[in-house]
Design a protein around this motif. Structure first.
Motif, PDB file in Angstrom:
ATOM      1  N   VAL A   1      59.709  48.357  24.715  1.00  0.00           N
ATOM      2  CA  VAL A   1      59.469  47.919  26.091  1.00  0.00           C
ATOM      3  C   VAL A   1      59.002  46.467  26.114  1.00  0.00           C
ATOM      4  O   VAL A   1      59.474  45.661  26.932  1.00  0.00           O
ATOM      5  CB  VAL A   1      58.439  48.841  26.776  1.00  0.00           C
ATOM      6  N   ILE A   2      58.091  46.114  25.217  1.00  0.00           N
ATOM      7  CA  ILE A   2      57.590  44.742  25.175  1.00  0.00           C
ATOM      8  C   ILE A   2      58.717  43.761  24.860  1.00  0.00           C
ATOM      9  O   ILE A   2      58.831  42.695  25.487  1.00  0.00           O
ATOM     10  CB  ILE A   2      56.451  44.627  24.146  1.00  0.00           C
ATOM     11  N   ALA A   3      59.581  44.111  23.926  1.00  0.00           N
ATOM     12  CA  ALA A   3      60.707  43.234  23.584  1.00  0.00           C
ATOM     13  C   ALA A   3      61.631  43.030  24.779  1.00  0.00           C
ATOM     14  O   ALA A   3      62.107  41.915  25.029  1.00  0.00           O
ATOM     15  CB  ALA A   3      61.483  43.820  22.407  1.00  0.00           C
ATOM     16  N   ARG A   4      61.878  44.091  25.537  1.00  0.00           N
ATOM     17  CA  ARG A   4      62.760  43.972  26.701  1.00  0.00           C
ATOM     18  C   ARG A   4      62.116  43.125  27.793  1.00  0.00           C
ATOM     19  O   ARG A   4      62.791  42.316  28.438  1.00  0.00           O
ATOM     20  CB  ARG A   4      63.096  45.370  27.237  1.00  0.00           C
ATOM     21  N   LEU A   5      60.819  43.276  28.023  1.00  0.00           N
ATOM     22  CA  LEU A   5      60.146  42.479  29.045  1.00  0.00           C
ATOM     23  C   LEU A   5      60.144  41.000  28.674  1.00  0.00           C
ATOM     24  O   LEU A   5      60.336  40.136  29.537  1.00  0.00           O
ATOM     25  CB  LEU A   5      58.714  42.972  29.243  1.00  0.00           C
ATOM     26  N   LYS A   6      59.927  40.702  27.419  1.00  0.00           N
ATOM     27  CA  LYS A   6      59.921  39.310  26.979  1.00  0.00           C
ATOM     28  C   LYS A   6      61.307  38.679  27.084  1.00  0.00           C
ATOM     29  O   LYS A   6      61.424  37.452  27.225  1.00  0.00           O
ATOM     30  CB  LYS A   6      59.396  39.207  25.544  1.00  0.00           C
ATOM     31  N   ASP A   7      62.345  39.494  27.032  1.00  0.00           N
ATOM     32  CA  ASP A   7      63.715  38.996  27.100  1.00  0.00           C
ATOM     33  C   ASP A   7      64.296  39.126  28.507  1.00  0.00           C
ATOM     34  O   ASP A   7      65.509  39.094  28.704  1.00  0.00           O
ATOM     35  CB  ASP A   7      64.599  39.760  26.111  1.00  0.00           C
ATOM     36  N   ALA A   8      63.422  39.278  29.514  1.00  0.00           N
ATOM     37  CA  ALA A   8      63.901  39.451  30.890  1.00  0.00           C
ATOM     38  C   ALA A   8      64.728  38.260  31.362  1.00  0.00           C
ATOM     39  O   ALA A   8      65.618  38.409  32.204  1.00  0.00           O
ATOM     40  CB  ALA A   8      62.710  39.665  31.830  1.00  0.00           C
ATOM     41  N   GLY A   9      64.464  37.071  30.831  1.00  0.00           N
ATOM     42  CA  GLY A   9      65.216  35.886  31.240  1.00  0.00           C
ATOM     43  C   GLY A   9      66.700  35.998  30.968  1.00  0.00           C
ATOM     44  O   GLY A   9      67.514  35.408  31.687  1.00  0.00           O
ATOM     45  N   ALA A  10      67.076  36.767  29.955  1.00  0.00           N
ATOM     46  CA  ALA A  10      68.501  36.931  29.638  1.00  0.00           C
ATOM     47  C   ALA A  10      69.239  37.668  30.738  1.00  0.00           C
ATOM     48  O   ALA A  10      70.457  37.541  30.873  1.00  0.00           O
ATOM     49  CB  ALA A  10      68.660  37.671  28.308  1.00  0.00           C
ATOM     50  N   GLU A  11      68.514  38.438  31.560  1.00  0.00           N
ATOM     51  CA  GLU A  11      69.135  39.190  32.651  1.00  0.00           C
ATOM     52  C   GLU A  11      69.012  38.452  33.983  1.00  0.00           C
ATOM     53  O   GLU A  11      69.263  39.038  35.044  1.00  0.00           O
ATOM     54  CB  GLU A  11      68.466  40.567  32.779  1.00  0.00           C
ATOM     55  N   GLY A  12      68.631  37.183  33.929  1.00  0.00           N
ATOM     56  CA  GLY A  12      68.470  36.441  35.168  1.00  0.00           C
ATOM     57  C   GLY A  12      67.159  36.720  35.866  1.00  0.00           C
ATOM     58  O   GLY A  12      66.965  36.301  37.007  1.00  0.00           O
ATOM     59  N   LEU A  13      66.249  37.426  35.203  1.00  0.00           N
ATOM     60  CA  LEU A  13      64.921  37.695  35.735  1.00  0.00           C
ATOM     61  C   LEU A  13      63.930  36.707  35.127  1.00  0.00           C
ATOM     62  O   LEU A  13      64.276  35.924  34.244  1.00  0.00           O
ATOM     63  CB  LEU A  13      64.511  39.141  35.439  1.00  0.00           C
ATOM     64  N   ASN A  14      62.687  36.762  35.575  1.00  0.00           N
ATOM     65  CA  ASN A  14      61.672  35.838  35.081  1.00  0.00           C
ATOM     66  C   ASN A  14      60.624  36.605  34.290  1.00  0.00           C
ATOM     67  O   ASN A  14      59.912  37.452  34.850  1.00  0.00           O
ATOM     68  CB  ASN A  14      61.007  35.111  36.251  1.00  0.00           C
ATOM     69  N   PRO A  15      60.489  36.353  32.987  1.00  0.00           N
ATOM     70  CA  PRO A  15      59.510  37.091  32.177  1.00  0.00           C
ATOM     71  C   PRO A  15      58.083  36.987  32.697  1.00  0.00           C
ATOM     72  O   PRO A  15      57.266  37.879  32.454  1.00  0.00           O
ATOM     73  CB  PRO A  15      59.642  36.446  30.786  1.00  0.00           C
ATOM     74  N   VAL A  16      57.773  35.911  33.406  1.00  0.00           N
ATOM     75  CA  VAL A  16      56.419  35.735  33.932  1.00  0.00           C
ATOM     76  C   VAL A  16      56.078  36.843  34.925  1.00  0.00           C
ATOM     77  O   VAL A  16      54.902  37.204  35.096  1.00  0.00           O
ATOM     78  CB  VAL A  16      56.294  34.347  34.590  1.00  0.00           C
ATOM     79  N   ASP A  17      57.089  37.413  35.567  1.00  0.00           N
ATOM     80  CA  ASP A  17      56.847  38.476  36.550  1.00  0.00           C
ATOM     81  C   ASP A  17      56.494  39.808  35.895  1.00  0.00           C
ATOM     82  O   ASP A  17      56.092  40.743  36.594  1.00  0.00           O
ATOM     83  CB  ASP A  17      58.088  38.669  37.432  1.00  0.00           C
ATOM     84  N   TYR A  18      56.639  39.899  34.573  1.00  0.00           N
ATOM     85  CA  TYR A  18      56.382  41.157  33.871  1.00  0.00           C
ATOM     86  C   TYR A  18      55.440  40.890  32.698  1.00  0.00           C
ATOM     87  O   TYR A  18      55.841  40.906  31.534  1.00  0.00           O
ATOM     88  CB  TYR A  18      57.703  41.769  33.374  1.00  0.00           C
ATOM     89  N   PRO A  19      54.157  40.610  32.990  1.00  0.00           N
ATOM     90  CA  PRO A  19      53.210  40.232  31.933  1.00  0.00           C
ATOM     91  C   PRO A  19      53.031  41.331  30.898  1.00  0.00           C
ATOM     92  O   PRO A  19      52.993  42.515  31.225  1.00  0.00           O
ATOM     93  CB  PRO A  19      51.912  39.969  32.709  1.00  0.00           C
ATOM     94  N   VAL A  20      52.923  40.904  29.650  1.00  0.00           N
ATOM     95  CA  VAL A  20      52.731  41.830  28.530  1.00  0.00           C
ATOM     96  C   VAL A  20      51.290  41.699  28.037  1.00  0.00           C
ATOM     97  O   VAL A  20      50.860  40.607  27.655  1.00  0.00           O
ATOM     98  CB  VAL A  20      53.715  41.522  27.384  1.00  0.00           C
ATOM     99  N   PRO A  21      50.509  42.774  28.048  1.00  0.00           N
ATOM    100  CA  PRO A  21      49.113  42.695  27.582  1.00  0.00           C
ATOM    101  C   PRO A  21      49.052  42.469  26.072  1.00  0.00           C
ATOM    102  O   PRO A  21      49.993  42.788  25.334  1.00  0.00           O
ATOM    103  CB  PRO A  21      48.537  44.058  27.972  1.00  0.00           C
ATOM    104  N   ASP A  22      47.940  41.933  25.633  1.00  0.00           N
ATOM    105  CA  ASP A  22      47.728  41.651  24.210  1.00  0.00           C
ATOM    106  C   ASP A  22      47.096  42.876  23.548  1.00  0.00           C
ATOM    107  O   ASP A  22      45.878  43.046  23.556  1.00  0.00           O
ATOM    108  CB  ASP A  22      46.834  40.418  24.061  1.00  0.00           C
ATOM    109  N   PHE A  23      47.936  43.726  22.964  1.00  0.00           N
ATOM    110  CA  PHE A  23      47.417  44.918  22.300  1.00  0.00           C
ATOM    111  C   PHE A  23      46.670  44.578  21.016  1.00  0.00           C
ATOM    112  O   PHE A  23      45.804  45.336  20.576  1.00  0.00           O
ATOM    113  CB  PHE A  23      48.568  45.885  21.987  1.00  0.00           C
ATOM    114  N   ALA A  24      47.009  43.440  20.389  1.00  0.00           N
ATOM    115  CA  ALA A  24      46.358  43.078  19.130  1.00  0.00           C
ATOM    116  C   ALA A  24      44.864  42.852  19.316  1.00  0.00           C
ATOM    117  O   ALA A  24      44.062  43.149  18.416  1.00  0.00           O
ATOM    118  CB  ALA A  24      47.016  41.832  18.548  1.00  0.00           C
TER     119      ALA A  24
END
Length: 711
Positions: free
Chosen positions: A196-219
């Motif tokens: 899921v995190i990989a897909r959200l970070k690659d949202a730009g490839a689908e014409g979407l903006n990754p900033v709209d789907y923030p990924v929390p820092d699990f580390a």
């Protein structure tokens, strides 16, 4: 006279029996301790002695078998709690009737049929049935996180999920799994979480903006509280991605009032179930994007325009602001050091010292140049706004056009055609002025079209189903044309309609109706293609064939004129009725003065689109003129970055289709007839000429009734 001596002897025997009973009961009561209050006075002892008591039976002491419980019942059997019966001879002596006992016989009989009071008091009470203890299915290492999730969803779910249906689906999803985390196990990301995190970070490839789907820092989530918070944040971002990938970042009503596509929102419960059970969570989440071939071709072109491969965009982490200060006479150069600088150098193509962590003059200059390109104040300082802009996909005019075209594909139905006839459909591209008939994923036929003029006559964007074709149609002039064109023309020349071959009629309600009978000069030509819709537009033939030679063909009042209507009609009829073997010649043989309706057994979907960017058969990106200004509006909305606000539907005022009143006509206008017999068919029936079961009204004097045939 009675024998008093005999009675006296009987009385003596009663007294002796009472005395014996008194002594026996007193002794046994003292030994057994059945009285909790000691009797001290003679009066109390006399009262106790006067109460008849059964003689104690010589019963052996109870054993363990006497108290064995019935395994099939939850309440002990009262019959097994009663003492064992005494020896027959002893029992007979204990219950031998005496004359003095006659008066107490009824009470003794009642006592024999009911359980003894002492036995009832000492019998073990029935224990209530215990509920089975629910065993937690959560792994011990995840239980603290599960407990936090339970608390957060009970009190703070609105903080993460502002949509009611998503909040309810999330609460139900986690409750069903005992609030065990989905994206982590023992504090480590699961495969589905990583996908899921990989897909959200690659949202730009689908014409979407990754900033709209923030990924929390699990580390850095090193406590149950932080892990639970990160869990819900990732779930919220995943639901946002799925919803916007499927339906779009903006609702089509935000763009214009003349757009209407079927709604197809995501079901949050389905999204959660799908992603949580998928073998590849990344691929499952990607599946919410449009599946259409033309969309995927635009996606590939977008990657080319951005100069990137298939991998995700390089992201710059958030952090403190970095500012470079050149050396002065009083102070030396200030070049802060930060671990993000090597990524920043790669992002901005600063080739000198690629591994250096110093935010030096060249890096600051590159940041300043980038800020200018995205309309930020060119300070050269790497602040939060600059980091957000850097993490947004690359933008230029051509990329923006591709992005909004990809967005419009999200509005269309996932299945464009009718499955029962090889997924056949019609697709019309307004800016390209072309129409295509598709079946089984391939183009069957194409032709040129004329579309609506920009402004109030723009051809609407919609998806509807074509239900029938009309050969030799009557043109029932829409109210908008009557109001805006013909009534003003009549004010100048009362005979203009007659010279144009149009007929003016008055209905019973006083309104007027203007029509043009079938024929070569009819504005609709020889064939009309009917797909009823709220905008009252359709496709049709035209007598003005010369317009098809022009490159830009936006000349109509909103309807679409087809260059080769006979071939178009035969193509559609052969798809929906293949055994009839229609040909263009057969269609032309029907031309005449009577309307003929050819109904489709299976309606064919019609998709009117606005593709200013598409990939042609040679694989080249084609850009068309934004004739209606749709691109400009959408680009401005996306740059405004209101995000979720754009997903709301906007209500637009609907046009009025009321018929003009005859009182607005100038003097000297001649009516072709005075239809006082009826108000006539409804405007929709006049417009689309749909088959009607109503009887044909009598024709006015001097006019032949119009014939209609349905096949």
């Amino acid at each position: 006279m009675r024998d008093c001596s005999t009675n006296r002897a009987g009385f003596d025997r009663v007294l002796m029996a009472v005395a014996a009973t008194f002594l026996t009961v007193s002794a046994t009561s003292a030994l057994a301790g059945q009285s909790t209050t000691p009797r001290t006075s003679a009066a109390e002892l006399a009262i106790d002695a006067a109460i008849p008591r059964p003689e104690p039976a010589n019963v052996p002491p109870p054993t363990a078998s006497d108290f064995k419980m019935d395994s099939t019942a939850s309440v002990p059997d009262a019959t097994k709690a009663i003492d064992k019966p005494a020896d027959p001879s002893t029992a007979a002596k204990a219950v031998e009737p005496k004359p003095a006992d006659t008066a107490a016989a009824p009470a003794a009989s009642d006592a024999a049929t009911a359980p003894p009071p002492a036995a009832t008091a000492t019998a073990p009470a029935a224990e209530p049935a215990k509920e089975p203890v629910k065993v937690s299915t959560v792994a011990p290492a995840d239980q603290p996180v599960a407990d936090k999730l339970r608390d957060m969803l009970g009190t703070k779910s609105l903080r993460y999920f502002d949509r009611k249906n998503e909040r309810a689906a999330v609460e139900k999803f986690y409750a069903a799994r005992d609030y065990a985390p989905q994206w982590t196990q023992a504090g480590k990301l699961t495969d589905s979480g990583k996908g899921v995190i990989a897909r959200l970070k690659d949202a730009g490839a689908e014409g979407l903006n990754p900033v709209d789907y923030p990924v929390p820092d699990f580390a850095s989530a090193n406590s149950p509280d932080l892990l639970a918070e990160a869990e819900l944040k990732l779930t919220a971002s995943m639901l946002d991605y799925a919803r916007q990938a499927q339906s779009g970042r903006m609702h089509w009503s935000q763009v214009s009032a003349d757009i209407q596509y079927p709604e197809h929102p995501t079901d949050p419960a389905e999204v959660l179930a799908n992603i949580s059970t998928a073998k590849d969570a990344s691929a499952a989440l990607e599946g919410y994007n449009p599946p259409h071939k033309l969309y995927k071709e635009l996606k590939a072109k977008l990657a080319e325009l951005r100069g990137q491969g298939d991998g995700p965009l390089l992201q710059i982490a958030e952090g403190p602001a970095l500012a470079y200060k050149a050396a002065t006479k009083k102070q030396g150069e200030v070049a802060p050091e930060d671990s993000r600088v090597p990524q920043l150098r790669a992002k901005l193509h600063v080739s000198d010292h690629p591994d250096s962590t110093l935010y030096d003059a060249k890096v600051a200059a590159a940041v300043r140049k980038f800020q200018e390109s995205v309309d930020l104040k060119p300070t050269g300082v790497l602040d939060d706004r600059t980091v957000k802009a850097l993490n947004s996909p690359k933008r230029d005019r051509q990329i923006d056009i591709v992005l909004v075209n990809m967005e419009r594909w999200r509005w269309l139905p996932r299945q464009l055609g009718a499955a029962s006839i090889g997924n056949a459909y019609v697709i019309l591209n307004v800016p390209d002025f072309t129409l295509k008939v598709m079946q089984n994923g391939a183009q069957v036929w194409t032709t040129r079209v004329v579309t609506g003029k920009p402004g109030k006559h723009a051809t609407p964007m919609l998806t509807e189903t074509m239900k029938f074709i009309t050969v030799n149609p009557t043109w029932n002039v829409p109210p908008s044309i009557i109001y805006n064109e013909y009534l003003p023309a009549l004010q100048q020349d009362p005979t203009v309609l007659q010279r144009m071959g149009l007929k003016l009629e008055r209905n019973r309600d006083g309104s007027i109706h203007i029509s043009q009978p079938p024929g070569e000069a009819n504005a609709l030509g020889r064939v009309r293609f009917n797909f009823p819709n709220k905008f009252l537009v359709y496709q049709h033939d035209t007598p003005d064939k010369h317009l098809f030679a022009k490159e830009e063909r936006a000349f109509s009042h909103g309807c679409m004129r087809v260059q080769n209507p006979d071939v178009y009609a035969a193509t559609l009829l052969n798809i929906t009725m293949p055994n009839e073997r229609y040909t263009p010649e057969r269609i032309r043989s029907m031309y005449g003065r009577s309307e003929i309706d050819l109904k489709f057994p299976t309606p064919i979907p019609v998709n009117i689109t606005y593709q200013t960017a598409f990939v042609d058969d040679a694989g080249k990106l084609q850009i068309r003129k934004d004739v209606y200004g749709r691109d400009a509006v959408m680009i401005a909305l996306l740059k405004n970055s209101r995000n979720k606000d754009l997903e709301a539907m906007v209500a637009h005022a609907q046009p009025s289709y009321s018929r003009p009143s005859g009182s607005s006509l100038p003097a000297g206008v001649n009516f072709a007839s005075d239809n006082t017999y009826s108000s006539g068919p409804s405007f929709f029936e006049r417009l689309f000429g749909g088959p009607s079961t109503a009887a044909t009204p009598p024709a006015p004097v001097g006019r032949r009734p119009q014939q209609r045939f349905t096949r």
